[in-house]
Design a protein around this motif. Sequence first.
Motif, mmCIF file in Angstrom:
data_model
loop_
_atom_site.group_PDB
_atom_site.id
_atom_site.type_symbol
_atom_site.label_atom_id
_atom_site.label_comp_id
_atom_site.label_asym_id
_atom_site.label_seq_id
_atom_site.Cartn_x
_atom_site.Cartn_y
_atom_site.Cartn_z
ATOM 1 N N LEU A 142 0.814 -1.218 0.000
ATOM 2 C CA LEU A 142 0.000 0.000 0.000
ATOM 3 C C LEU A 142 0.849 1.270 0.000
ATOM 4 O O LEU A 142 0.385 2.328 -0.417
ATOM 5 N N GLN A 143 2.098 1.176 0.430
ATOM 6 C CA GLN A 143 2.976 2.349 0.441
ATOM 7 C C GLN A 143 3.359 2.805 -0.968
ATOM 8 O O GLN A 143 3.931 3.874 -1.139
ATOM 9 N N ASN A 144 3.014 2.022 -2.004
ATOM 10 C CA ASN A 144 3.309 2.395 -3.387
ATOM 11 C C ASN A 144 2.345 3.448 -3.933
ATOM 12 O O ASN A 144 2.524 3.910 -5.057
ATOM 13 N N PHE A 145 1.319 3.801 -3.168
ATOM 14 C CA PHE A 145 0.289 4.718 -3.650
ATOM 15 C C PHE A 145 0.453 6.096 -3.027
ATOM 16 O O PHE A 145 0.905 6.231 -1.901
ATOM 17 N N ASP A 146 0.035 7.108 -3.784
ATOM 18 C CA ASP A 146 0.031 8.474 -3.275
ATOM 19 C C ASP A 146 -1.179 8.725 -2.381
ATOM 20 O O ASP A 146 -1.104 9.468 -1.414
#
Length: 175
Positions: free
Chosen positions: A92-96
């Motif tokens: 989930l840390q791959n999203f803005d």
Amino acid sequence: FLVMEKDKIKIGVVCICLNANYWPFAQEMLWGLDTFFLKHPSIKDKYETEFMIWSDMPIESFKGKVFPTEPIEWPMPTLMRYHLFLQQEEYLQNFDFIFYIDVDMRITDWIGEEILGEGLTAASHPMYYLRQNLHPPYEPNPESTAYIKLPGRLIEKEKRFEPLYYAGGFQGGKT
């Protein structure tokens, strides 16, 4: 790893669909997201969205990322939603931005850039927003550990206090 086009804002939409009685809602939800969620022709090229679902349903034709999840009895899926999401914290840390939406919500019109604020975004609960005679179920006893002061705002034109009560079915913000 997540592969998305460079220079686009990455939006993740997370959802829980546990137990067979909720399975029929997933495809309609995905259709609504594909059609209306940051998809208006004037803005759609700025965003890359991915729909992620934690589910126990068969996934052969599902377009989106599925995290297989063991079914649990209601109301545990909603009570444990953040525990489920944190199991995929690194992904989930791959999203803005990340937004949660209930699988049984129906998207019927454009959801645009107004949801992309600095803080959290939430929707007013429709029942309490549309029916002014209803009062949100806040704990009124200041001695209670569940007590919070009634949030709201004064509507000057109408000379009335509008209590604010948010739906848990749509919320999100910057990752």
